[in-house]
Design a protein around this motif. Structure first.
Motif, short mmCIF file in Angstrom:
data_model
loop_
_atom_site.label_atom_id
_atom_site.label_comp_id
_atom_site.label_asym_id
_atom_site.label_seq_id
_atom_site.Cartn_x
_atom_site.Cartn_y
_atom_site.Cartn_z
N TYR A 43 1.03 -1.00 0.25
CA TYR A 43 -0.20 0.01 0.18
C TYR A 43 0.56 1.08 0.29
O TYR A 43 2.08 1.63 0.51
N ALA A 44 0.41 2.22 -0.31
CA ALA A 44 1.07 3.65 -0.18
C ALA A 44 0.78 4.42 0.77
O ALA A 44 -0.35 3.81 1.47
N PRO A 89 4.65 7.00 -1.77
CA PRO A 89 4.13 6.46 -3.22
C PRO A 89 4.26 4.61 -2.87
O PRO A 89 3.55 3.47 -3.51
N GLN A 90 5.34 4.49 -1.76
CA GLN A 90 4.94 2.95 -1.37
C GLN A 90 5.70 2.51 -0.13
O GLN A 90 6.74 2.97 0.42
N LEU A 91 4.80 2.30 0.77
CA LEU A 91 5.17 1.68 2.52
C LEU A 91 4.94 0.43 2.51
O LEU A 91 5.66 -0.18 2.23
N GLY A 123 9.01 -9.91 11.89
CA GLY A 123 10.41 -10.13 10.83
C GLY A 123 10.00 -9.11 9.36
O GLY A 123 8.85 -8.56 9.16
N PRO A 124 11.20 -8.56 8.32
CA PRO A 124 10.99 -7.98 7.67
C PRO A 124 10.12 -8.61 6.72
O PRO A 124 10.51 -9.15 6.52
N THR A 125 10.27 -7.58 5.83
CA THR A 125 9.42 -7.76 4.66
C THR A 125 10.52 -7.14 3.45
O THR A 125 10.72 -5.64 3.91
N PRO A 126 10.16 -7.45 2.27
CA PRO A 126 10.37 -6.10 1.40
C PRO A 126 9.90 -4.37 1.53
O PRO A 126 10.54 -3.87 0.80
N PHE A 127 9.22 -4.60 2.59
CA PHE A 127 8.37 -2.99 2.67
C PHE A 127 8.66 -2.53 3.83
O PHE A 127 8.49 -1.76 4.30
N GLN A 143 -4.26 4.09 -3.54
CA GLN A 143 -3.67 4.85 -3.80
C GLN A 143 -2.81 4.63 -4.32
O GLN A 143 -1.45 5.10 -5.06
N TYR A 144 -1.84 3.14 -4.14
CA TYR A 144 -0.81 2.48 -4.39
C TYR A 144 -1.13 2.17 -5.76
O TYR A 144 0.23 2.34 -6.60
N PHE A 145 -2.80 1.11 -6.21
CA PHE A 145 -2.28 1.31 -8.35
C PHE A 145 -2.70 2.85 -8.54
O PHE A 145 -2.59 1.90 -9.81
N ALA A 146 -3.22 3.40 -8.02
CA ALA A 146 -3.27 4.92 -8.70
C ALA A 146 -2.17 5.72 -9.05
O ALA A 146 -2.14 6.44 -9.81
N ALA A 147 -0.94 5.36 -8.08
CA ALA A 147 -0.16 5.86 -8.28
C ALA A 147 1.14 5.38 -9.63
O ALA A 147 1.49 5.99 -10.34
N ARG A 148 0.44 4.10 -9.58
CA ARG A 148 1.02 3.00 -10.60
C ARG A 148 0.15 3.32 -11.77
O ARG A 148 0.70 2.54 -12.59
#
Length: 490
Positions: A73-74, A83-85, A112-116, A184-189
């Motif tokens: 998500y953003a 734009p990316q959270l 734990g950690p993720t790509p985000f 917002q994540y998809f709209a921004a892209r």
């Protein structure tokens, strides 16, 4: 035991999330299991409390049927768009259909950690986990839509913030984790196909009746606007300040989510801010309706391509729907306030009467919760006014208002005891006061003592009941106990 997963979000395309398992921890230990919630979800509490169950709740074991993922998500954070959270320290294990037939997410927070993660460790400290457990369960007991806490597990590992702190994992339950920021994540892209799939998923999950509407996406937006207007009014009627109303913390389900720098009013003031990162007062108590509408406007912007073929027509649709927020909020806020002072129906002039009370409370530093709770006794007769007067620095301020209130009560003609009972049913005696939450966190973090945490939870589970043995939990803080700032859990 196989958890009864049915994972609808995991069936969306991979660009909606990152698939990964939680990172195992060194020495998982169950701190708290929410037995009633487990039963509501159709889960076996005995199994959840077993060694195998605790390994699942800690992220050390992925149960059969789980499809673990971190959602993308953003979001606007304090007005600035990122734009990316995404889930930087949370893993959605999957979804279950509870006994009531409603679908619920089961998510591990601090897993734990993720790509985000944006260079973060993906972990959670014990203090914020206990804060979210206490406040989310208190909100549920107060009747406010909220994410829930199923379990808290110690990890046996330290996390490092300003200093080393014990780590923990919270198991969070939600109607979904779809946020304004997800759209917002998809709209921004400019990913129109992704945006449409997300909207269709949200309709199916939260507004199934909208699928048959002439414009399903307008109906979806109307549903989100209505739920958020009602939610923010209900927050404010118990003196709750979210503290970080970013668009990534605004759900389409209408549930309260994320309990970082949240707080409850002691002395009433509409400009009150507790969050240590809210330097400009953007998310102050009295600003919350305005910010909710701002966030909903950002959602409407993302939906424009779906609302109408022509942009001008889409903007007109969005504006019509957004225009409904203010009257919905005002109706919920004023309707709630009149019930708090013992009235059954809103009449002309009630808004002025109640705004005058709030102004006098602010000028006299009257405790928000205790003022309304004590008014219930005053409604039973003038002899009950002493407790209310004592909450005002200048009792004459209350004395000047009270005759107008009594005259308005007399218009409805209800028996004083009936008025008192109705007021006590909507005005809690017990809220998660900031100093009490800090006290239970300190006991757990510094002394590994969960007894204060358990005691506070037990009191907050019955917020509207008299609990003579728990009278201290209803008291506002002493000057040296006042909490001046609350902090984000990251």
């Amino acid at each position: 035991m196989q958890l009864p997963f049915d994972n609808s979000y995991a069936r969306l395309p991979d660009r909606f999330f990152a698939r990964l398992a939680p990172t195992p921890v060194a020495a998982p230990r169950l701190l708290k299991l929410n037995l009633p919630l487990a039963q509501e979800l159709g889960l076996d509490p005995a199994w959840l409390a077993s060694d195998e169950g605790v390994e699942v709740l800690a992220g050390n074991r992925v149960p059969e049927g789980s499809e673990p993922l971190a959602q993308a998500y953003a979001g606007h954070q304090f007005g600035g768009f990122v734009p990316q959270l995404g889930d930087g320290r949370a893993i959605l294990l999957g979804e279950v259909v509870a006994r009531d037939g409603m679908r619920r997410d089961i998510q591990l927070k601090g897993s734990g950690p993720t790509p985000f993660s944006r260079r973060g460790d993906g972990r959670a400290a014990l203090g914020p986990v206990l804060r979210e457990y206490v406040v989310s369960e208190a909100m549920h007991a107060l009747g406010i839509p909220t994410t829930r806490s199923l379990a808290a597990v110690a990890t046996g590992e330290a996390v490092y913030r300003e200093t080393a702190l014990p780590g923990a994992v919270l198991t969070r339950v939600a109607a979904s984790h779809i946020r304004v920021g997800t759209f917002q994540y998809f709209a921004a892209r400019q990913d129109l196909d992704g945006l449409r799939m997300l909207a269709d998923h949200a309709v199916a999950r939260h507004d199934p009746q909208a699928a048959g509407a002439p414009n399903p996406y307008r109906a979806l937006l109307e549903g989100v606007v209505a739920r958020q207007a009602a939610l923010v009014a209900r927050w404010m009627l118990v003196g709750f300040i979210h503290g970080v109303m970013n668009t990534d913390n605004t759900t389409v389900s209408g549930e309260t989510i994320d309990f970082g720098p949240c707080a409850f009013l002691d002395a009433y003031h509409p400009g009150q801010v507790f969050s240590s990162i809210d330097h400009q007062g953007r998310y102050a108590f009295g600003n919350q309706p305005r910010i909710a509408l701002w966030n909903l406007t950002r959602l409407a912007e993302t939906l424009l391509p779906l609302l109408a073929a022509e942009e001008a027509a889409a903007i007109e649709v969005a504006q019509e729907v957004l225009a409904g927020f203010a009257p919905r909020f005002e109706a919920a806020w004023l309707g709630g306030l009149v019930r708090k002072v013992g009235l059954e129906a809103v009449q002309e002039g009630d808004g002025d009467l109640l705004e005058d009370l709030l102004l006098r409370m602010a000028e006299n530093e009257a405790d928000f919760t205790l003022t309304f709770r004590s008014l219930a006794d005053a409604a039973a007769g003038p002899g009950g006014e002493a407790a209310v007067r004592a909450l005002f620095k200048d009792p004459a301020a209350f004395d000047a208002w009270a005759p107008r209130w009594r005259a308005r009560l007399a218009q409805e003609g209800r028996a004083p005891e009936a008025v008192r009972a109705a007021m006590r049913a909507v005005n809690p005696a017990f809220i998660p006061r900031n100093h009490q939450v800090e006290r239970v966190i300190a006991a757990a973090v510094q002394g590994d003592d969960l007894a204060p945490f358990e005691a506070l939870l037990a009191v907050l589970a019955r917020p509207f009941d008299d609990q003579p043995g728990a009278a201290d939990y209803a008291l506002p803080p002493q000057p040296e106990e006042r909490v001046l700032a609350t902090f984000c859990g990251t």
